[in-house]
Design a protein around this motif. Sequence first.
Motif: not given
Length: 336
Positions: A159-187
């Motif tokens: 899974p990528w471009s995730c919102v609402g993670n139940l666990m950390r993957l590679n230390g963070g949130i799997p985000a867009w373009n295979k990047q790992i991020c620490s925070a997300v907001e959805l509007y």
Amino acid sequence: LGRGPWPRPWRLGLEVDATPHDVGERQCQPFRWQLIAKQNIERALFSPGAKTSFSQQVSDVGSDAYMVVGCFDPEDPKLKCDGRYRLKLVYDSQRLTPIVLEWTQESWLTDSTIANFAGIYPEDVGPSSVHPQLRFQGLCKSCSTYAVLSGSGSHESDPWSCVGNLMRLNGGIPAWNKQICSAVELYIAVHDGQSLAHSPAASLRHGLQMPAIFTDHMVLQSDCDIPVWGAASPGSRVTVSLGAHMHVETVADAGGSWKARLPAQRANSEPTELHVEAGDCIYFRDVLIGEVWLCAGQSNMEWTVKQSKLGAELTATGVDARVRHVEHPKRGAGGC
């Protein structure tokens, strides 16, 4: 903070008015971006119940794991323009420039598939350089066990471009373009410029919710009353049961919050079950009654038994299954 260009404002937590825009055949009315989910994964994780309720901490927008997606009526005309939802994701990565995605789609966020996705920003929102299964094509219910929503909902193993993670993957949130991020907001864009009500009293459509600290294999404190709490539809009757013979009832208040207290129990190494019912039913299995210790401190608090001088000797005989451990997300004391 980098040079963009990116849609303003990108900064997390802002709600702004926007000008009319063309989507489909007609020009939509001015809209307001309304926050419907956010997470700081360094501080909080989503609970398993959010996978079905699409909600967490609905009355606390300041929470580090907040979601009200399940509280809205997808057919509310304020959410659509020409039958499409307009959405924006902001990933606050550890880079200088946050990641901002904006798009429209016909399917609602809790659907299992994404219908009629159309990217707005960036121009190559996929991006086209990644494997087709990993490209961002909107958001839907995630089939993985890791997140509530994802942009690759049908690809459970990745899974990528995730919102609402139940666990950390590679230390963070799997985000867009295979990047790992620490925070997300959805509007979501609200097309009459007015924020939608999303308090439990106004619109909680999915019932029973429990905090993430309640899990299978937990230990409840012995020799004192046992508090159990959560959220449910306002006015609903909540029944809390421990084992087969102990039951207490309470009623969710006008805000949807409820709390019950089970009578004190003696320590017991025989596992039992905790059941909570309010229309829906949540079961917690392999629950023990015993001593609960809260530990906090500096880095040495994370020192494990196997890292100690006698670690190999102490762990050679195996792990006592009656000893349970839960790790709370790190949070600085502040002001010290």
